[in-house]
Scaffold this motif. Structure first.
Motif, PDB file in Angstrom:
ATOM      1  N   ILE A   7      16.041  23.255  38.782  1.00  0.00           N
ATOM      2  CA  ILE A   7      15.073  22.330  38.223  1.00  0.00           C
ATOM      3  C   ILE A   7      13.977  22.107  39.234  1.00  0.00           C
ATOM      4  N   ASP A   8      12.714  22.133  38.766  1.00  0.00           N
ATOM      5  CA  ASP A   8      11.577  21.957  39.654  1.00  0.00           C
ATOM      6  C   ASP A   8      11.449  20.488  40.019  1.00  0.00           C
ATOM      7  N   VAL A   9      11.063  20.248  41.271  1.00  0.00           N
ATOM      8  CA  VAL A   9      10.966  18.872  41.758  1.00  0.00           C
ATOM      9  C   VAL A   9       9.929  18.076  40.979  1.00  0.00           C
ATOM     10  N   THR A  10       8.941  18.789  40.383  1.00  0.00           N
ATOM     11  CA  THR A  10       7.932  18.070  39.597  1.00  0.00           C
ATOM     12  C   THR A  10       8.523  17.475  38.321  1.00  0.00           C
ATOM     13  N   ASP A  11       9.698  17.984  37.903  1.00  0.00           N
ATOM     14  CA  ASP A  11      10.373  17.410  36.742  1.00  0.00           C
ATOM     15  C   ASP A  11      11.222  16.199  37.119  1.00  0.00           C
ATOM     16  N   LEU A  12      11.378  15.979  38.440  1.00  0.00           N
ATOM     17  CA  LEU A  12      12.211  14.886  38.912  1.00  0.00           C
ATOM     18  C   LEU A  12      11.393  13.700  39.391  1.00  0.00           C
ATOM     19  N   VAL A  13      10.169  13.960  39.915  1.00  0.00           N
ATOM     20  CA  VAL A  13       9.293  12.902  40.388  1.00  0.00           C
ATOM     21  C   VAL A  13       7.958  13.033  39.687  1.00  0.00           C
ATOM     22  N   ALA A  14       7.212  11.956  39.629  1.00  0.00           N
ATOM     23  CA  ALA A  14       5.906  11.972  38.974  1.00  0.00           C
ATOM     24  C   ALA A  14       4.839  11.700  40.005  1.00  0.00           C
ATOM     25  N   ALA A  15       3.750  12.528  39.979  1.00  0.00           N
ATOM     26  CA  ALA A  15       2.645  12.336  40.920  1.00  0.00           C
ATOM     27  C   ALA A  15       1.831  11.127  40.505  1.00  0.00           C
TER      28      ALA A  15
END
Length: 330
Positions: free
Chosen positions: A103-111
């Motif tokens: 899973i990509d970290v961008t799917d875990l945190v939001a910018a």
């Protein structure tokens, strides 16, 4: 020793000005920094610094919902981004096992460009804030309609009449000739129905007009007798009283033999043993006896007695509603 359930986290960093891969490292650290693998009987401590290769990283991590790992809740991963030429940024994320695929970290945190430390995951609860003021009361709801009234219960039977209570003593003699009376010192009886006598001059007790008297009592007597008769028969009146009693009485009626209600009035002074004939007309006459009764040492009854003065087949009738009354004075 094998780790509890893991899931690979990936990330790609690119320079937005020239499209080239970014250079630098990322540091992944557990929160809290020490976890306990109770199933695998090992302590999980520390994190790792991972260099970017071609602007990318890929790292398997123990999931934050892995079974058998303590603390059972409140576990997260901290991501520190140390990119060349860019201010450092720290973000926090939870890593569920999900389907176990990378899973990509961008799917875990939001910018969040306005807050470099933004994280979408829920951190530990802060202290409770102060209670706000109580809001205004809402409007009162409408009153509900009254329910239907239940059926009225059946009235129970009337209880038996209780015994008569004791009577107060006779009132004391006043300064004058008056005497205080109790309610039981006034005795009154009405005749319940018409009573007829025909072809008889023998005195007989009236069916209704009888009153009890006490030993030593002194009574004022009066009466109202409504009579119809053959003017030739009239009515013969008398009384009976207890042994030893004396009665002084008068008839107060028209003389016998009158054919109209206008005539001489009889007001003889008579005793208890003496009877008297009083005139009655066919349309009816009223006789008003009165007297004084003095009872001796024997209690008993005062009774009205009557018959025809002259025998006639036309009945002499003493009408219902007639009455006698005694008022005790001593």
């Amino acid at each position: 020793m094998p780790l509890p359930a893991t899931r690979t986290v990936t990330g790609t960093y690119t320079n937005p000005a020239n499209g080239e891969p970014a250079n630098g490292t990322v540091i992944l650290t557990p929160i809290p920094v020490v976890w306990t693998d109770t199933s695998g009987e090992q302590v999980l401590a520390g994190g790792d610094t991972i260099p970017l290769v071609g602007g990318e990283f890929s790292q398997p991590l123990v999931t934050t919902d892995a079974d058998g790992v303590e603390p059972a809740s409140g576990r997260y991963w901290r991501l520190e981004e140390r990119l060349d030429g860019v201010p450092h940024r720290t973000r926090v994320f939870a890593l569920p096992l999900g389907d176990g695929s990378p899973i990509d970290v961008t799917d875990l945190v939001a910018a969040d460009p306005g807050a470099a430390g933004y994280t979408p995951v829920e951190g530990p609860a802060g202290p409770a804030g102060a209670q706000g003021p109580i809001g205004p009361a809402g409007p009162t709801g409408a009153t509900g309609a009254d329910g239907a009234q239940g059926p009225q219960g059946i009235q129970g039977p009337t209880g038996a009449t209780g015994a008569t209570g004791p009577q107060p003593p006779l009132g004391g003699q006043g300064a004058g000739d008056a005497v205080a009376l109790r309610s039981t010192d006034v005795l009154l009886v009405h005749k319940a129905a018409d009573e007829s006598v025909a072809s008889s001059i023998t005195l007989q007790d009236d069916d209704h007009l009888t009153l009890p008297v006490v030993a030593g009592g002194v009574y004022a007597l009066d009466a109202f007798l409504d009579v119809e008769a053959d003017p030739a028969a009239d009515i013969l009146l008398g009384w009976s009283a207890p042994a030893g009693a004396t009665l002084s009485w008068t008839e107060t009626g028209i003389s016998a033999g009158n054919t109209g209600n206008i005539g001489s009035i009889k007001q003889s002074r008579l005793d208890v043993a003496t009877s008297s004939a009083i005139g009655i007309v066919a349309t009816g006459s009223v006789v008003r006896p009165a007297g004084v009764l003095r009872v001796g040492g024997t209690a008993g009854f005062l009774r009205l007695r009557w018959a025809q003065s002259v025998s006639s087949t036309t009945p002499t009738v003493l009408k219902g509603g007639s009455w006698i009354r005694l008022m005790r004075s001593a």
